[in-house]
Design a protein around this motif. Structure first.
Motif, mmCIF file in Angstrom:
data_model
loop_
_atom_site.group_PDB
_atom_site.id
_atom_site.type_symbol
_atom_site.label_atom_id
_atom_site.label_comp_id
_atom_site.label_asym_id
_atom_site.label_seq_id
_atom_site.Cartn_x
_atom_site.Cartn_y
_atom_site.Cartn_z
ATOM 1 N N UNK A 114 0.820 -1.216 0.000
ATOM 2 C CA UNK A 114 0.000 0.000 0.000
ATOM 3 C C UNK A 114 0.853 1.265 0.000
ATOM 4 N N UNK A 115 0.330 2.301 -0.634
ATOM 5 C CA UNK A 115 0.966 3.610 -0.655
ATOM 6 C C UNK A 115 0.005 4.572 0.045
ATOM 7 N N UNK A 168 0.902 -8.001 -8.513
ATOM 8 C CA UNK A 168 0.712 -6.939 -7.522
ATOM 9 C C UNK A 168 -0.775 -6.834 -7.203
ATOM 10 N N UNK A 169 -1.066 -6.442 -5.986
ATOM 11 C CA UNK A 169 -2.456 -6.448 -5.504
ATOM 12 C C UNK A 169 -3.097 -5.074 -5.494
ATOM 13 N N UNK A 170 -2.292 -4.032 -5.345
ATOM 14 C CA UNK A 170 -2.835 -2.692 -5.124
ATOM 15 C C UNK A 170 -2.759 -1.876 -6.407
ATOM 16 N N UNK A 218 -7.495 1.531 -5.168
ATOM 17 C CA UNK A 218 -7.267 2.569 -4.172
ATOM 18 C C UNK A 218 -7.013 3.906 -4.854
ATOM 19 N N UNK A 219 -7.151 4.970 -4.078
ATOM 20 C CA UNK A 219 -6.939 6.315 -4.602
ATOM 21 C C UNK A 219 -5.859 7.006 -3.778
ATOM 22 N N UNK A 220 -4.957 7.685 -4.474
ATOM 23 C CA UNK A 220 -3.919 8.432 -3.779
ATOM 24 C C UNK A 220 -4.564 9.490 -2.882
ATOM 25 N N UNK A 221 -4.001 9.653 -1.709
ATOM 26 C CA UNK A 221 -4.530 10.628 -0.754
ATOM 27 C C UNK A 221 -4.287 12.048 -1.250
#
Length: 374
Positions: free
Chosen positions: A176-177, A242-244, A312-315
């Motif tokens: 995760x990032x 890769x998962x994310x 996911x979305x970057x913060x």
């Protein structure tokens, strides 16, 4: 390449009769009339080299479509044979192959050549830049294509927009990032100006060709990779490595592909074939954007619902840092290269102008539509 002259006898259909008699009205020997130029029986043959694996969905088939349309629209007078990455030259040597005349055409993305010409990257994508429709507006009805031609002219290459992927994704990550700190120490594949931005966040950036990308991600040679978007990424099987999967594609809000044409070969063509080459490229470019638009969401659902990929979305923190670093990189590129500065100023002036319409029309409509659909 010199213009090739081809001798054709009058009346290819029914030539046996025409060649043995005289015209009943004029008395002229039927076989004496000749015409110059290629025919389907004796065509001009061109090679197109690409940066993509042979027949790869979306990008590779976009190159195939250009060749197909040129061949069909010319009635077989100009035949284009397509070669994938590595068949004649490696993926990242396509520009040099077209420049040298090893191939008359190429298909790739201009940011692959930014090491030769810093300005080249702007004709593919710019971080926080233009949508696909906006980019086409700048290219076809702004200064885009004229500047692109000027940049490539010393190399004897004519560039044309060879397709667009529409908005891309932010990349595949093996972990995760969640913050800017999470980028530090990563080894990631990301070409173009976006790669330079990530270097400012202590990412080790590589420009791995597409055909080698899955293996590099799968065996841990790299920790993350950006390719295109769901349609292409599903075809490459990145979900197995890769998962994310992150959005948005800040580095490529759209990505213009390019068709490269050897100028000498192009100018040797009869005028009607030159027009066919131009028209075929434009038609194939429209096909590519249409296909990505139609297929991306279905592919994304397959990735998330069938393969367990985490979308996911970057913060906001990450996006702010990426925006600030993008501005730093763009300033350095334009300060160090006068032509890059011209291109950047043209592009950003256009972005400032067109944004009012895009945001006041499309964004406003999409926001309302989504609210009512929900």
């Amino acid at each position: 390449m010199k213009r090739r002259e081809f001798l054709t006898w009058a009346g290819v259909a029914g030539a046996a009769t025409a060649l043995t008699g005289c015209n009943s009205e004029t008395g002229e020997q039927a076989g004496a009339a000749t015409a110059s130029g290629p025919t389907a029986a004796d065509p001009i043959r061109w090679k197109m080299v690409t940066t993509w694996p042979k027949n790869f969905p979306g990008l590779g088939t976009g190159a195939n479509n250009i060749a197909k349309y040129i061949t069909e629209m010319s009635g077989g007078r100009l035949v284009v044979d397509v070669y994938g990455a590595g068949e004649i030259v490696p993926a990242l040597e396509v520009f040099d192959a077209v420049k040298a005349g090893t191939a008359e055409m190429g298909h790739g993305a201009a940011y692959y050549w930014q090491g030769k010409m810093p300005a080249a990257a702007f004709f593919a994508a710019m971080p926080f830049g233009l949508t696909a429709d906006e980019m086409n507006g700048w290219l076809y009805h702004g200064e885009g294509i004229a500047l692109w031609e000027e940049l490539y002219a010393p190399h004897g290459i004519i560039p044309r927009p060879g397709g667009n992927t529409g908005p891309q994704m932010g990349g595949w990550f093996r972990k995760p990032i969640d913050s800017v700190e999470d980028f530090k120490g990563l080894k990631m594949r990301l070409p173009g100006i976006g790669g330079e931005v990530l270097r400012r966040l202590d990412v080790s950036v590589v420009n791995t060709p597409g055909g080698e990308l899955f293996q590099a991600l799968n065996d841990g040679t790299i920790d993350a990779a950006e390719w295109v978007g769901p349609f292409n990424d599903l075809a490459f099987g990145f979900h197995r490595a890769a998962k994310y999967y992150y959005a948005p594609g800040w580095q490529e809000p759209s990505a213009t592909m390019e068709a490269l044409i050897n100028q000498e070969a192009f100018e040797a063509l009869p005028e009607d074939l030159q027009q066919i080459v131009e028209g075929a490229i434009k038609s194939a470019a429209l096909d590519m954007l249409s296909e990505f638009t139609a297929r991306n969401n279905r592919a994304l659902k397959t990735l998330t619902e069938e393969h367990g990929v985490e979308l996911r979305y970057f913060s906001d923190e990450i996006m702010k840092a990426l925006f600030e670093k993008s501005n730093e990189v763009l300033a350095e590129i334009t300060e160090g290269d006068a032509f890059a500065k011209r291109v950047y100023e043209s592009l950003t002036d256009y972005r400032r102008d067109v944004a009012g319409w895009t945001e006041g029309s499309e964004y406003a409509f999409l926001t309302s539509r989504q609210r009512f659909l929900d």
